[in-house]
Design an enzyme around this catalytic site. Structure first.
Site, PDB file in Angstrom:
ATOM      1  N   ARG A 234       0.858  -1.183   0.086  1.00  0.00           N
ATOM      2  CA  ARG A 234       0.039   0.003  -0.035  1.00  0.00           C
ATOM      3  C   ARG A 234       0.924   1.319  -0.061  1.00  0.00           C
ATOM      4  NH1 ARG A 234      -3.238  -2.831  -1.559  1.00  0.00           N
ATOM      5  NH2 ARG A 234      -5.445  -3.138  -0.748  1.00  0.00           N
ATOM      6  N   ASP A 258       4.385  -0.550  -6.991  1.00  0.00           N
ATOM      7  CA  ASP A 258       3.131  -0.849  -7.596  1.00  0.00           C
ATOM      8  C   ASP A 258       1.903   0.034  -7.285  1.00  0.00           C
ATOM      9  OD1 ASP A 258       1.576  -2.259  -9.413  1.00  0.00           O
ATOM     10  OD2 ASP A 258       0.704  -3.357  -7.676  1.00  0.00           O
ATOM     11  N   GLU A 263      -2.244   7.523  -5.013  1.00  0.00           N
ATOM     12  CA  GLU A 263      -2.714   6.686  -6.138  1.00  0.00           C
ATOM     13  C   GLU A 263      -4.188   7.000  -6.436  1.00  0.00           C
ATOM     14  OE1 GLU A 263      -1.584   2.706  -5.267  1.00  0.00           O
ATOM     15  OE2 GLU A 263      -3.739   2.295  -5.328  1.00  0.00           O
ATOM     16  N   HIS A 295      -0.697  -0.161  -9.695  1.00  0.00           N
ATOM     17  CA  HIS A 295      -1.555  -1.042  -8.854  1.00  0.00           C
ATOM     18  C   HIS A 295      -1.872  -2.260  -9.855  1.00  0.00           C
ATOM     19  CE1 HIS A 295      -3.616  -1.171  -4.786  1.00  0.00           C
ATOM     20  NE2 HIS A 295      -3.504  -2.414  -5.248  1.00  0.00           N
TER      21      HIS A 295
END
Ligand code: NAI
Length: 330
Positions: A234, A258, A263, A295
């Site tokens: 996260r 990622d 985000e 993600h």
């Protein structure tokens, strides 16, 4: 049940519709995210199905409850975006998909490590242009390197197994020690030693008040100079501004992420014809030793099949008053 999906993409409806033949729920898909302006759209439904960046804070949950929603079905593992106490207060149940494919995320972690190390993304572009020069493409043998994993749950353990196959020494830290760590050959340790000895640090713990900004100026200072940092968990585990400082000074030599703490305003959308306003993110993009994916670690066909099956089963269990195996509570 009558279920409304927020933040849905074509791949969601494809896999959920196919799997729903067995369950026969009424599924409606919306592309808009769940937030205080869109919660009202839930009117006429009994459950909402949401994803990682949907906002399910107290205000949004109150609106959903007013619209008659009784179940929040997360089609993901993490639940840090849901105010569980508020859900309980409004009499709503919350279910999730605790494990769909730990391999999907663990293998993406390795994709980030290998790409950053061997620079295959740069080599691909060079060769396409007829440039076969090797300058700047040098990597290191992963064999024999020490990798520190923070969080040894389902994903952390699969990552450890893959890394052992590469001949790495794996250090691991978790709040709970379990026997399987020894069986896999993980050296269980504290964060001080993990930071001091790891050539690569990879995050696999959930986002909680305790892990928020676990990677910050002070923890980076305890890491080896030249460390590679990987985050597929996260975004808010990492204080991005501290990482940018360490990339500039060279303390961090590689960053693979990622996930990103801001985000929600960027990921899962095509923004290629807009000016991105997030200066911190744009600074990250400017480094040639930073690799960012949006993600996508979960995005394998195996994972999507499993997410659809478990989510629809969770919804059926709720509908028929059965024990909710995958319930999350405050
Ligand atoms: P898990 O629940 O199996 O494992 C999490 C582990 O972290 C547990 O062993 C727990 O004891 C440990 N932990 C909790 N607090 C900690 C702390 N303060 N310090 C160190 N360890 C701590 O979860 P799983 O399935 O392995 O997933 C890990 C995380 O990966 C999820 O929370 C989620 O945020 C992220 N994730 C990311 C995906 C992506 O597409 N990028 C997809 C799926 C999960």
């Amino acid at each position: 049940m009558n279920v409304l999906f927020f933040s849905s993409k074509v791949y969601d409806s494809t896999f959920f519709n196919k799997c729903n033949a067995e369950f026969d729920h009424k599924l409606t898909y919306l592309e808009v995210p769940l937030n205080k302006s869109t919660a009202v759209l839930a009117k006429g439904h009994e459950a909402v199905c949401i994803f990682v960046n949907d906002e399910a804070n107290a205000e949004v949950l109150q609106e959903l409850a007013d619209q008659g929603i009784r179940l929040i079905a997360l089609r993901c593992a993490g639940f840090n975006n849901v105010d569980l106490e508020a859900a309980q207060k409004f009499g709503m149940k919350v279910v999730r998909v605790p494990a769909y494919s730990p391999h999907s995320v663990a293998e993406h972690t390795l994709a980030l490590i290998l790409t950053l190390n061997r620079k295959t993304h740069r080599a691909y572009n060079r060769v396409k242009e007829g440039n076969f020069a090797l300058n700047g493409l040098m990597g290191f043998d992963l064999n024999g390197k020490t990798v520190g994993l923070i969080g040894l749950g389902k994903i952390g353990l699969v990552t450890a197994q893959i890394l052992k196959g590469f001949g790495c020494r794996v250090l691991g830290y978790d709040i709970l020690k379990r026997d399987e760590f020894d069986e896999i050959g993980i050296e269980f340790t504290d964060l001080n030693r993990l930071y001091a000895e790891s050539d690569i640090v990879s995050l696999h713990c959930p986002l909680t008040p305790q892990t928020h900004h676990i990677i910050n100026k002070e923890s980076i200072a305890r890491m080896k100079k030249g460390v590679m940092l990987i985050n597929t968990s996260r975004g808010a585990l990492v204080d991005t501004k501290s990482v940018i400082g360490a990339l500039k000074s060279g303390h961090i030599s590689y960053l693979g992420i990622d996930v990103y703490e801001e985000e929600a305003d960027l990921f899962f959308e095509d923004l290629s014809d807009r000016v991105i306003q997030d200066d911190v993110f744009m600074r990250l993009l400017s480094f040639n030793n930073v690799l960012i994916t949006g993600h996508q670690a979960f995005l394998t066909s195996n994972a999507l099949e499993s997410i659809a099956a478990v989510t629809l089963q969770n919804i059926s269990d709720f509908e028929h008053g059965r024990q909710l195996e995958n319930e999350v509570k405050a």
